[in-house]
Design a protein around this motif. Structure first.
Motif, PDB file in Angstrom:
ATOM      1  N   GLN A   1       6.337 -12.932 -20.062  1.00  0.00           N
ATOM      2  CA  GLN A   1       7.262 -12.205 -19.188  1.00  0.00           C
ATOM      3  C   GLN A   1       7.633 -10.858 -19.798  1.00  0.00           C
ATOM      4  OE1 GLN A   1       9.985 -15.709 -18.806  1.00  0.00           O
ATOM      5  NE2 GLN A   1      10.032 -15.112 -16.646  1.00  0.00           N
ATOM      6  N   ASN A   2       7.593 -10.807 -21.117  1.00  0.00           N
ATOM      7  CA  ASN A   2       7.781  -9.536 -21.824  1.00  0.00           C
ATOM      8  C   ASN A   2       6.389  -9.033 -22.209  1.00  0.00           C
ATOM      9  OD1 ASN A   2       8.357  -7.414 -23.538  1.00  0.00           O
ATOM     10  ND2 ASN A   2      10.035  -8.469 -24.589  1.00  0.00           N
ATOM     11  N   SER A   3       5.713  -8.420 -21.258  1.00  0.00           N
ATOM     12  CA  SER A   3       4.304  -8.050 -21.426  1.00  0.00           C
ATOM     13  C   SER A   3       4.046  -7.102 -22.614  1.00  0.00           C
ATOM     14  CB  SER A   3       3.774  -7.420 -20.137  1.00  0.00           C
ATOM     15  OG  SER A   3       2.414  -7.106 -20.270  1.00  0.00           O
ATOM     16  N   PRO A   4       4.858  -6.059 -22.802  1.00  0.00           N
ATOM     17  CA  PRO A   4       4.614  -5.159 -23.944  1.00  0.00           C
ATOM     18  C   PRO A   4       4.704  -5.877 -25.291  1.00  0.00           C
ATOM     19  CG  PRO A   4       6.079  -4.121 -22.358  1.00  0.00           C
ATOM     20  CD  PRO A   4       5.933  -5.548 -21.932  1.00  0.00           C
ATOM     21  N   LYS A   5       5.681  -6.788 -25.399  1.00  0.00           N
ATOM     22  CA  LYS A   5       5.845  -7.526 -26.652  1.00  0.00           C
ATOM     23  C   LYS A   5       4.667  -8.468 -26.888  1.00  0.00           C
ATOM     24  CE  LYS A   5       9.024 -10.556 -29.188  1.00  0.00           C
ATOM     25  NZ  LYS A   5      10.274 -11.361 -29.114  1.00  0.00           N
ATOM     26  N   ALA A   6       4.235  -9.161 -25.829  1.00  0.00           N
ATOM     27  CA  ALA A   6       3.104 -10.081 -25.946  1.00  0.00           C
ATOM     28  C   ALA A   6       1.823  -9.323 -26.306  1.00  0.00           C
ATOM     29  CB  ALA A   6       2.916 -10.847 -24.638  1.00  0.00           C
ATOM     30  N   THR A   7       1.620  -8.173 -25.669  1.00  0.00           N
ATOM     31  CA  THR A   7       0.436  -7.351 -25.960  1.00  0.00           C
ATOM     32  C   THR A   7       0.432  -6.914 -27.420  1.00  0.00           C
ATOM     33  OG1 THR A   7       0.437  -6.517 -23.689  1.00  0.00           O
ATOM     34  CG2 THR A   7      -0.821  -5.263 -25.310  1.00  0.00           C
ATOM     35  N   LYS A   8       1.600  -6.492 -27.896  1.00  0.00           N
ATOM     36  CA  LYS A   8       1.727  -6.056 -29.294  1.00  0.00           C
ATOM     37  C   LYS A   8       1.424  -7.211 -30.248  1.00  0.00           C
ATOM     38  CE  LYS A   8       4.956  -3.715 -32.440  1.00  0.00           C
ATOM     39  NZ  LYS A   8       6.319  -3.138 -32.578  1.00  0.00           N
ATOM     40  N   GLU A   9       1.904  -8.405 -29.909  1.00  0.00           N
ATOM     41  CA  GLU A   9       1.692  -9.588 -30.749  1.00  0.00           C
ATOM     42  C   GLU A   9       0.206  -9.940 -30.844  1.00  0.00           C
ATOM     43  OE1 GLU A   9       3.214 -14.262 -30.867  1.00  0.00           O
ATOM     44  OE2 GLU A   9       3.254 -13.137 -28.996  1.00  0.00           O
ATOM     45  N   ILE A  10      -0.481  -9.878 -29.703  1.00  0.00           N
ATOM     46  CA  ILE A  10      -1.913 -10.207 -29.677  1.00  0.00           C
ATOM     47  C   ILE A  10      -2.711  -9.150 -30.442  1.00  0.00           C
ATOM     48  CG2 ILE A  10      -3.922 -10.525 -28.174  1.00  0.00           C
ATOM     49  CD1 ILE A  10      -1.863 -11.542 -26.036  1.00  0.00           C
ATOM     50  N   ASN A  11      -2.383  -7.892 -30.239  1.00  0.00           N
ATOM     51  CA  ASN A  11      -3.070  -6.811 -30.954  1.00  0.00           C
ATOM     52  C   ASN A  11      -2.882  -6.924 -32.463  1.00  0.00           C
ATOM     53  OD1 ASN A  11      -4.410  -5.387 -28.927  1.00  0.00           O
ATOM     54  ND2 ASN A  11      -2.576  -4.233 -28.373  1.00  0.00           N
ATOM     55  N   LYS A  12      -1.674  -7.298 -32.874  1.00  0.00           N
ATOM     56  CA  LYS A  12      -1.393  -7.452 -34.306  1.00  0.00           C
ATOM     57  C   LYS A  12      -2.240  -8.573 -34.897  1.00  0.00           C
ATOM     58  CE  LYS A  12       2.496  -7.879 -37.550  1.00  0.00           C
ATOM     59  NZ  LYS A  12       3.957  -8.083 -37.687  1.00  0.00           N
ATOM     60  N   TYR A  13      -2.374  -9.667 -34.148  1.00  0.00           N
ATOM     61  CA  TYR A  13      -3.196 -10.795 -34.594  1.00  0.00           C
ATOM     62  C   TYR A  13      -4.652 -10.358 -34.764  1.00  0.00           C
ATOM     63  CZ  TYR A  13      -5.675 -15.274 -34.367  1.00  0.00           C
ATOM     64  OH  TYR A  13      -6.519 -16.328 -34.620  1.00  0.00           O
ATOM     65  N   MET A  14      -5.167  -9.637 -33.765  1.00  0.00           N
ATOM     66  CA  MET A  14      -6.568  -9.217 -33.803  1.00  0.00           C
ATOM     67  C   MET A  14      -6.819  -8.191 -34.905  1.00  0.00           C
ATOM     68  SD  MET A  14      -7.737  -9.262 -29.796  1.00  0.00           S
ATOM     69  CE  MET A  14      -6.581  -8.029 -29.209  1.00  0.00           C
ATOM     70  N   GLU A  15      -5.864  -7.319 -35.117  1.00  0.00           N
ATOM     71  CA  GLU A  15      -6.004  -6.334 -36.192  1.00  0.00           C
ATOM     72  C   GLU A  15      -6.087  -7.028 -37.552  1.00  0.00           C
ATOM     73  OE1 GLU A  15      -3.518  -2.563 -38.135  1.00  0.00           O
ATOM     74  OE2 GLU A  15      -2.953  -3.342 -36.167  1.00  0.00           O
ATOM     75  N   LYS A  16      -5.257  -8.056 -37.729  1.00  0.00           N
ATOM     76  CA  LYS A  16      -5.261  -8.805 -38.997  1.00  0.00           C
ATOM     77  C   LYS A  16      -6.589  -9.533 -39.195  1.00  0.00           C
ATOM     78  CE  LYS A  16      -2.880 -12.557 -41.447  1.00  0.00           C
ATOM     79  NZ  LYS A  16      -1.835 -13.602 -41.352  1.00  0.00           N
ATOM     80  N   LYS A  17      -7.082 -10.191 -38.144  1.00  0.00           N
ATOM     81  CA  LYS A  17      -8.310 -10.976 -38.257  1.00  0.00           C
ATOM     82  C   LYS A  17      -9.545 -10.098 -38.444  1.00  0.00           C
ATOM     83  CE  LYS A  17      -6.557 -15.092 -37.913  1.00  0.00           C
ATOM     84  NZ  LYS A  17      -6.593 -16.023 -39.064  1.00  0.00           N
ATOM     85  N   THR A  18      -9.457  -8.857 -38.021  1.00  0.00           N
ATOM     86  CA  THR A  18     -10.594  -7.945 -38.181  1.00  0.00           C
ATOM     87  C   THR A  18     -10.373  -6.969 -39.338  1.00  0.00           C
ATOM     88  OG1 THR A  18      -9.702  -6.382 -36.557  1.00  0.00           O
ATOM     89  CG2 THR A  18     -11.161  -8.094 -35.724  1.00  0.00           C
ATOM     90  N   HIS A  19      -9.477  -7.345 -40.243  1.00  0.00           N
ATOM     91  CA  HIS A  19      -9.237  -6.560 -41.456  1.00  0.00           C
ATOM     92  C   HIS A  19      -8.913  -5.102 -41.141  1.00  0.00           C
ATOM     93  CE1 HIS A  19     -10.847  -9.817 -44.169  1.00  0.00           C
ATOM     94  NE2 HIS A  19     -11.320 -10.193 -42.995  1.00  0.00           N
ATOM     95  N   GLY A  20      -8.138  -4.905 -40.068  1.00  0.00           N
ATOM     96  CA  GLY A  20      -7.682  -3.564 -39.721  1.00  0.00           C
ATOM     97  C   GLY A  20      -8.712  -2.687 -39.055  1.00  0.00           C
TER      98      GLY A  20
END
Length: 426
Positions: free
Chosen positions: A174-193
């Protein structure tokens, strides 16, 4: 009639969107040599990964040809294994004709193997790729970001965790910007930045985001000496060329000259039981080689390789590719999972789902080594021989194909065509 109308109304209002996000950080190939260790699997061990390998290979080359139709004169680079894994994981929740269509699209024939064997195959591939004892840096994983208002079926949750080692992460969509940021942060971490802010936004009805990622950082068994790298011409076509950094080696490699398809095949291995095939078609023969890209063709190449000293020229390149997987799948005949007829009733309670979007990004970086600032000098001294016949000079100075294969799991990790090594655009 009223009952039928209400049923259809309920279907339309409850048809939430399942956002399938296929993420790949592709390949960072570096030339830091390490002592090779053999962590091959003992004979008689679980061979379920071998059973799914032909289907995954067939899918890889079919998907490549679908991309080629739209790519024009652009670089192609993607991970067929990433896409296969994500959709196989999704198929755990698919039913009836939606499931049959997914199986067909992924080239799984249920007369040859059971549904359970498919998932056990991917389970074993994940185990082999993520083995911490392998000297190659290779990680593959899955995650489900789930709207905190949605309740997944326990069976689906258990299966994606058991077979695909997926993380299940509750998120407030329901908080789309926050959810998007959370998913992007996860992917950035898993792909070593390496991949940052991949998702721009989420569609309003999104209730699940499925992520698959691969990260590979390999070291050549025979690194290129950066002192031998020099500017050279790469011919885009008969009339146009670009300047590239061309690496050079004069050593023994496994090579094969395919006289039927008019191309050279050179195997350049990494430490850690991962290898690459670089395929150089003769001028004007690229389309013919691409048309012949089948698992049987590649098997013939690998079985025909012979070790021989060659003069090898290979450009440094760093390219990426982004693809609308939904559009490509629909052109391959996989349509129902994206439509209002989708049957993903095995995923969540009391909620009709469909896949609204499927996207994929891959990156590759090929160079001499990753530790150029070192205080080590190695002089390699070999006997001076007069070979007969002279070593062939294989120069990758025109468009070529590259296939990255994990020998341990029999998986094609990456597949691509380098049309212009000087560009970094998708």
């Amino acid at each position: 009639m009223l009952c039928s109308f209400l049923t259809e109304l309920f279907r339309r209002t409850m048809k939430s969107a399942l956002y399938l996000c296929l993420l790949l950080l592709g390949l960072q190939v570096q030339g830091q040599q390490q002592e090779q260790q053999d962590h091959s699997q003992a004979e008689g061990e679980n061979l379920s990964h071998v059973k799914i390998a032909p289907s995954n290979a067939n899918f890889a080359f079919r998907f490549y040809k679908q991309i080629r139709e739209e790519a024009g004169n652009k670089n192609i680079f993607f991970s067929p294994l990433s896409i296969s894994t994500a959709f196989a994981m999704l198929s755990l929740g698919a039913r009836s004709s939606t499931l049959r269509e997914l199986h067909k699209g992924l080239f799984f024939n249920l007369t040859e193997m059971e549904d359970q064997e498919i998932h056990e195959g991917f389970q074993h591939v994940l185990q082999l790729l993520n083995d911490p004892h392998r000297e190659v840096q290779l990680n593959m994983g899955n995650a489900l970001f789930i709207d905190d208002r949605l309740k997944l079926l326990q069976k689906f949750l258990e299966d994606v965790t058991n077979f695909y080692y997926s993380e299940a992460i509750s998120s407030n969509f329901q908080n789309s910007p926050k959810a998007t940021k959370e998913i992007n942060k996860y992917m950035e971490k898993k792909t070593h930045g390496k991949i940052v802010d991949f998702l721009k936004s989420l569609e309003p009805d999104t209730v699940i985001v499925l992520v698959n990622y691969i990260f590979f950082k390999g070291s050549w068994e025979k690194p290129f000496n950066n002192l031998n790298t020099r500017d050279d011409d790469f011919f885009l076509d008969a009339k146009n060329s670009v300047k590239v950094k061309m690496m050079h080696q004069n050593k023994a490699f496994n090579i094969y000259r395919d006289e039927n398809l008019f191309c050279w095949v050179v195997e350049i291995p990494y430490t850690g039981n991962v290898t690459s095939l670089f395929v150089l078609p003769d001028e004007g023969k690229m389309e013919q080689v691409e048309d012949a890209l089948l698992k049987e063709t590649v098997s013939n190449w690998t079985e025909s390789l012979k070790k021989r000293k060659i003069y090898l020229d290979l450009p440094k390149f760093s390219v990426s590719g982004s693809y609308d997987v939904r559009s490509l799948f629909e052109k391959m005949g996989v349509t129902e999972v994206f439509s209002d007829q989708a049957d993903l009733s095995g995923v969540a309670e009391k909620t009709l789902l469909k896949v609204s979007k499927a996207i994929h990004k891959a990156m590759v970086d090929v160079r001499e080594n990753g530790t150029e600032a070192s205080a080590l000098t190695v002089l390699e001294i070999t006997p001076l021989l007069l070979p007969f016949p002279p070593p062939p000079h294989i120069t990758f100075n025109r468009p070529f194909l590259t296939i990255i294969i994990d020998k341990t799991s029999h998986s094609i990790l990456f597949l691509g065509k380098i049309v212009n090594p000087a560009t970094k655009e998708d």
